[in-house]
Write a protein that holds these residues in place. Structure first.
Motif, mmCIF file in Angstrom:
data_model
loop_
_atom_site.group_PDB
_atom_site.id
_atom_site.type_symbol
_atom_site.label_atom_id
_atom_site.label_comp_id
_atom_site.label_asym_id
_atom_site.label_seq_id
_atom_site.Cartn_x
_atom_site.Cartn_y
_atom_site.Cartn_z
ATOM 1 N N ALA A 246 -2.531 11.575 -5.915
ATOM 2 C CA ALA A 246 -1.263 11.585 -5.182
ATOM 3 C C ALA A 246 -1.252 10.566 -4.054
ATOM 4 C CB ALA A 246 -1.000 12.981 -4.617
ATOM 5 N N LEU A 247 -2.436 10.024 -3.716
ATOM 6 C CA LEU A 247 -2.559 9.176 -2.528
ATOM 7 C C LEU A 247 -3.157 7.800 -2.799
ATOM 8 C CD1 LEU A 247 -4.031 11.955 -0.194
ATOM 9 C CD2 LEU A 247 -1.631 11.277 -0.417
ATOM 10 N N TYR A 248 -3.435 7.471 -4.050
ATOM 11 C CA TYR A 248 -4.102 6.208 -4.353
ATOM 12 C C TYR A 248 -3.338 5.003 -3.815
ATOM 13 C CZ TYR A 248 -7.426 8.461 -7.567
ATOM 14 O OH TYR A 248 -8.427 9.223 -8.111
ATOM 15 N N ASP A 249 -2.025 4.997 -3.949
ATOM 16 C CA ASP A 249 -1.249 3.844 -3.485
ATOM 17 C C ASP A 249 -1.258 3.734 -1.967
ATOM 18 O OD1 ASP A 249 0.249 6.197 -3.362
ATOM 19 O OD2 ASP A 249 2.164 5.169 -3.668
ATOM 20 N N ALA A 250 -1.330 4.866 -1.280
ATOM 21 C CA ALA A 250 -1.360 4.847 0.182
ATOM 22 C C ALA A 250 -2.634 4.186 0.702
ATOM 23 C CB ALA A 250 -1.243 6.260 0.735
ATOM 24 N N LYS B 96 7.619 19.283 -9.005
ATOM 25 C CA LYS B 96 8.043 19.647 -7.654
ATOM 26 C C LYS B 96 6.845 19.901 -6.754
ATOM 27 C CE LYS B 96 10.788 23.028 -5.051
ATOM 28 N NZ LYS B 96 11.582 24.274 -5.122
ATOM 29 N N PHE B 97 5.854 20.621 -7.262
ATOM 30 C CA PHE B 97 4.643 20.894 -6.485
ATOM 31 C C PHE B 97 3.969 19.588 -6.077
ATOM 32 C CE2 PHE B 97 0.074 21.289 -6.165
ATOM 33 C CZ PHE B 97 -0.122 22.414 -5.379
ATOM 34 N N LEU B 98 3.800 18.681 -7.028
ATOM 35 C CA LEU B 98 3.114 17.413 -6.763
ATOM 36 C C LEU B 98 3.904 16.560 -5.778
ATOM 37 C CD1 LEU B 98 1.987 16.620 -10.416
ATOM 38 C CD2 LEU B 98 0.515 17.339 -8.524
ATOM 39 N N ASP B 99 5.220 16.534 -5.914
ATOM 40 C CA ASP B 99 6.065 15.748 -4.997
ATOM 41 C C ASP B 99 5.987 16.295 -3.580
ATOM 42 O OD1 ASP B 99 6.852 14.115 -7.066
ATOM 43 O OD2 ASP B 99 8.788 15.106 -7.380
ATOM 44 N N GLU B 100 6.042 17.608 -3.439
ATOM 45 C CA GLU B 100 6.002 18.215 -2.103
ATOM 46 C C GLU B 100 4.637 18.041 -1.458
ATOM 47 O OE1 GLU B 100 7.273 22.254 -2.628
ATOM 48 O OE2 GLU B 100 9.403 21.709 -2.748
ATOM 49 N N TRP B 101 3.572 18.174 -2.253
ATOM 50 C CA TRP B 101 2.220 17.984 -1.713
ATOM 51 C C TRP B 101 2.060 16.550 -1.217
ATOM 52 C CZ3 TRP B 101 -2.156 15.274 -1.444
ATOM 53 C CH2 TRP B 101 -3.316 15.908 -0.983
ATOM 54 N N ARG B 102 2.482 15.590 -2.023
ATOM 55 C CA ARG B 102 2.372 14.175 -1.648
ATOM 56 C C ARG B 102 3.156 13.885 -0.371
ATOM 57 N NH1 ARG B 102 1.927 8.697 -3.316
ATOM 58 N NH2 ARG B 102 3.782 7.427 -2.902
ATOM 59 N N HIS B 103 4.348 14.415 -0.262
ATOM 60 C CA HIS B 103 5.183 14.143 0.904
ATOM 61 C C HIS B 103 4.531 14.650 2.187
ATOM 62 C CE1 HIS B 103 8.658 14.886 3.683
ATOM 63 N NE2 HIS B 103 8.920 13.647 3.298
ATOM 64 N N VAL C 236 -3.901 6.817 9.833
ATOM 65 C CA VAL C 236 -5.056 6.750 8.931
ATOM 66 C C VAL C 236 -4.802 5.712 7.846
ATOM 67 C CG1 VAL C 236 -6.387 8.028 7.205
ATOM 68 C CG2 VAL C 236 -5.838 9.084 9.405
ATOM 69 N N VAL C 237 -3.561 5.627 7.378
ATOM 70 C CA VAL C 237 -3.184 4.552 6.463
ATOM 71 C C VAL C 237 -2.178 3.655 7.174
ATOM 72 C CG1 VAL C 237 -3.592 5.949 4.410
ATOM 73 C CG2 VAL C 237 -1.295 5.880 5.400
ATOM 74 N N GLU C 238 -2.190 2.370 6.845
ATOM 75 C CA GLU C 238 -1.330 1.409 7.529
ATOM 76 C C GLU C 238 0.102 1.404 6.993
ATOM 77 O OE1 GLU C 238 -3.190 -2.382 7.332
ATOM 78 O OE2 GLU C 238 -4.917 -1.791 8.571
ATOM 79 N N LYS C 239 0.297 1.884 5.783
ATOM 80 C CA LYS C 239 1.624 1.864 5.196
ATOM 81 C C LYS C 239 2.549 2.882 5.873
ATOM 82 C CE LYS C 239 0.276 0.168 0.637
ATOM 83 N NZ LYS C 239 0.337 0.384 -0.826
ATOM 84 N N THR C 240 3.839 2.621 5.808
ATOM 85 C CA THR C 240 4.837 3.539 6.337
ATOM 86 C C THR C 240 5.382 4.404 5.206
ATOM 87 O OG1 THR C 240 6.685 2.024 5.951
ATOM 88 C CG2 THR C 240 5.478 1.797 8.036
ATOM 89 N N MET C 241 6.122 5.433 5.576
ATOM 90 C CA MET C 241 6.749 6.269 4.554
ATOM 91 C C MET C 241 7.704 5.440 3.701
ATOM 92 S SD MET C 241 5.467 9.312 4.666
ATOM 93 C CE MET C 241 6.639 10.434 3.867
ATOM 94 N N ASP D 49 7.367 2.266 2.996
ATOM 95 C CA ASP D 49 6.525 1.484 2.069
ATOM 96 C C ASP D 49 6.153 2.298 0.830
ATOM 97 O OD1 ASP D 49 6.501 -0.652 3.833
ATOM 98 O OD2 ASP D 49 4.653 -0.024 4.797
ATOM 99 N N LEU D 50 6.056 3.609 1.033
ATOM 100 C CA LEU D 50 5.571 4.497 -0.024
ATOM 101 C C LEU D 50 6.712 5.173 -0.777
ATOM 102 C CD1 LEU D 50 2.626 5.903 2.055
ATOM 103 C CD2 LEU D 50 2.401 4.494 0.013
ATOM 104 N N GLY D 51 7.933 4.681 -0.576
ATOM 105 C CA GLY D 51 9.044 5.152 -1.390
ATOM 106 C C GLY D 51 9.947 6.182 -0.763
ATOM 107 N N TYR D 52 9.797 6.422 0.553
ATOM 108 C CA TYR D 52 10.639 7.403 1.229
ATOM 109 C C TYR D 52 11.565 6.696 2.225
ATOM 110 C CZ TYR D 52 7.295 10.721 -0.714
ATOM 111 O OH TYR D 52 6.502 11.436 -1.575
ATOM 112 N N ASP D 53 12.741 7.262 2.457
ATOM 113 C CA ASP D 53 13.712 6.669 3.366
ATOM 114 C C ASP D 53 13.367 6.888 4.837
ATOM 115 O OD1 ASP D 53 15.219 5.746 1.266
ATOM 116 O OD2 ASP D 53 16.473 7.566 1.183
ATOM 117 N N GLU D 54 12.590 7.938 5.111
ATOM 118 C CA GLU D 54 12.298 8.282 6.518
ATOM 119 C C GLU D 54 11.330 7.300 7.152
ATOM 120 O OE1 GLU D 54 9.615 12.010 6.250
ATOM 121 O OE2 GLU D 54 10.813 11.885 4.426
#
Length: 365
Positions: free
Chosen positions: A132-136, A335-342, A353-358, A360-365
């Motif tokens: 769920a976090l590899y891209d981050a 749904k479980f996987l999406d909520e856990w990742r978020h 801890v990671v340099e990317k922003t939300m 960058d990772l596909g979220y509007d926030e």
């Protein structure tokens, strides 16, 4: 069941003819009714539909053993969580599930190979929270968005555990010791990506606790490291620490959860309610297949693993391992996987801890 539509239809027609020949009333063959023929065809189609198409549109599946690719070592938490399910599923499949353990790079090496395998129903991608976090973390770009989840099998609540003779009596004692004297507290846990790194991010953001970290090979070795006096505390699942807790060798300061798992151990939000926005967040275990796998194969595997999950033997395995069963499939699994990742990404990005922003990772926030 490995059936052929043509053979089934032939048998049905033969049965109808034989039934007619056996009628001695008028000496003529009674024609099958339209309703009876339609019911027979629909029954046959429904039966065959449970036998999904494999490679090349074959209507028999599986025709050989399946391979389960696990990116963590044999005998580890993920391995132990899914193997009993495989045993139960093999009885329904009529084929073996051959496990391939390839540890390293937080499981990303195995995940990459599994995601890029032929989508023919013969490769199972076995994951935990790390995909769920590899891209981050810029490990690989394949995440749970790039596979089809068959089932989110179970989850494990994580603890903060110290040796029985530790000077730290509560989680607040532990956190405050490092806040007052940065670098004085050492954590041991398995892996930097996944639940352990994410919990550290939550502690840092919500409580200013950022201990030194030693990486172990697994949950059991983390506990042994603490008992040997080489680290102040470990992050381990309730399942891993249960026997040590029962024997009095360790003291569980808290569970990283919203609700108590044991009556005598507080949930971390009791002392740090600001952490609730990121919780519950535990380790979990999944069975997936590569994207573009035939929908009929997906449906068949979902049915097989659901039956295996509900079997008495697997339910007993969950109890024996101290795991919380989930058995989520289809949209519930997504749904479980999406909520856990978020929730995890919120903690990781807000803590730095990671340099990317939300965004960058596909979220509007």
């Amino acid at each position: 069941m490995k059936k052929n539509i043509a053979v089934m239809m032939s048998l049905l027609l033969t049965a109808s003819l034989l039934g007619g020949c056996g009628n001695s009333g008028s000496g003529t063959t009674a024609a099958p009714t339209e309703a009876g023929t339609k019911a027979a065809v629909e029954s046959t189609a429904a039966e065959v539909k449970t036998e999904p198409a494999g490679n090349g549109g074959a209507n028999s599946y599986p025709e050989r053993d399946l391979k389960a690719m696990i990116g963590y070592g044999a005998g580890g938490a993920t391995d132990m969580a899914v193997r009993p399910l495989f045993t139960a599923a093999e009885k329904l499949l009529g084929s073996s599930i051959v496990v391939e353990n390839t540890a390293g790079a937080s499981g990303s090496t195995s995940w990459l190979a599994a995601c890029e395998a032929a989508p023919d129903g013969y490769t199972l991608c076995i994951g935990a929270e790390t995909p769920a976090l590899y891209d981050a973390y810029d490990l690989i770009q394949y995440t749970y968005d790039d596979v089809i989840p068959i089932m989110v099998v179970s989850e494990a609540v994580q603890t903060i555990t110290v040796a029985a003779d530790s000077p730290y009596q509560t989680v607040k004692d532990l956190f405050q010791a490092d806040i007052d004297n940065p670098g004085s507290v050492l954590k041991v846990a398995s892996g930097k990506v996944g639940i352990n790194g994410t919990l550290s991010a939550i502690w840092k953001t919500a409580a200013g606790f950022d201990p030194g970290t030693y990486t172990s090979d697994g949950a059991s070795s983390s506990i042994v490291t603490v008992l040997g006096g080489f680290a102040d505390f470990c992050v381990s699942s309730t399942a891993a620490v249960q026997s040590y807790k029962d024997s009095g060798d360790v003291r569980v300061l808290c569970t990283n959860s919203v609700e108590r798992y044991w009556d005598d151990v507080p949930a971390i939000v009791e002392d740090y309610p600001e952490m609730e926005k990121y919780l519950p967040l535990g380790a979990f275990y999944t069975i997936c297949v590569p994207a573009d796998t035939d929908p009929e194969v997906v449906a068949y595997l979902t049915d097989v693993f659901t039956q295996a999950y509900n079997s008495d033997e697997f339910q007993q395995s969950l109890k024996d391992q101290g795991l919380s069963g989930l058995g989520l499939t289809g949209e519930e699994a997504k749904k479980f996987l999406d909520e856990w990742r978020h929730k995890a990404l919120l903690a990781l990005t807000e803590s730095g801890v990671v340099e990317k922003t939300m965004k960058d990772l596909g979220y509007d926030e």
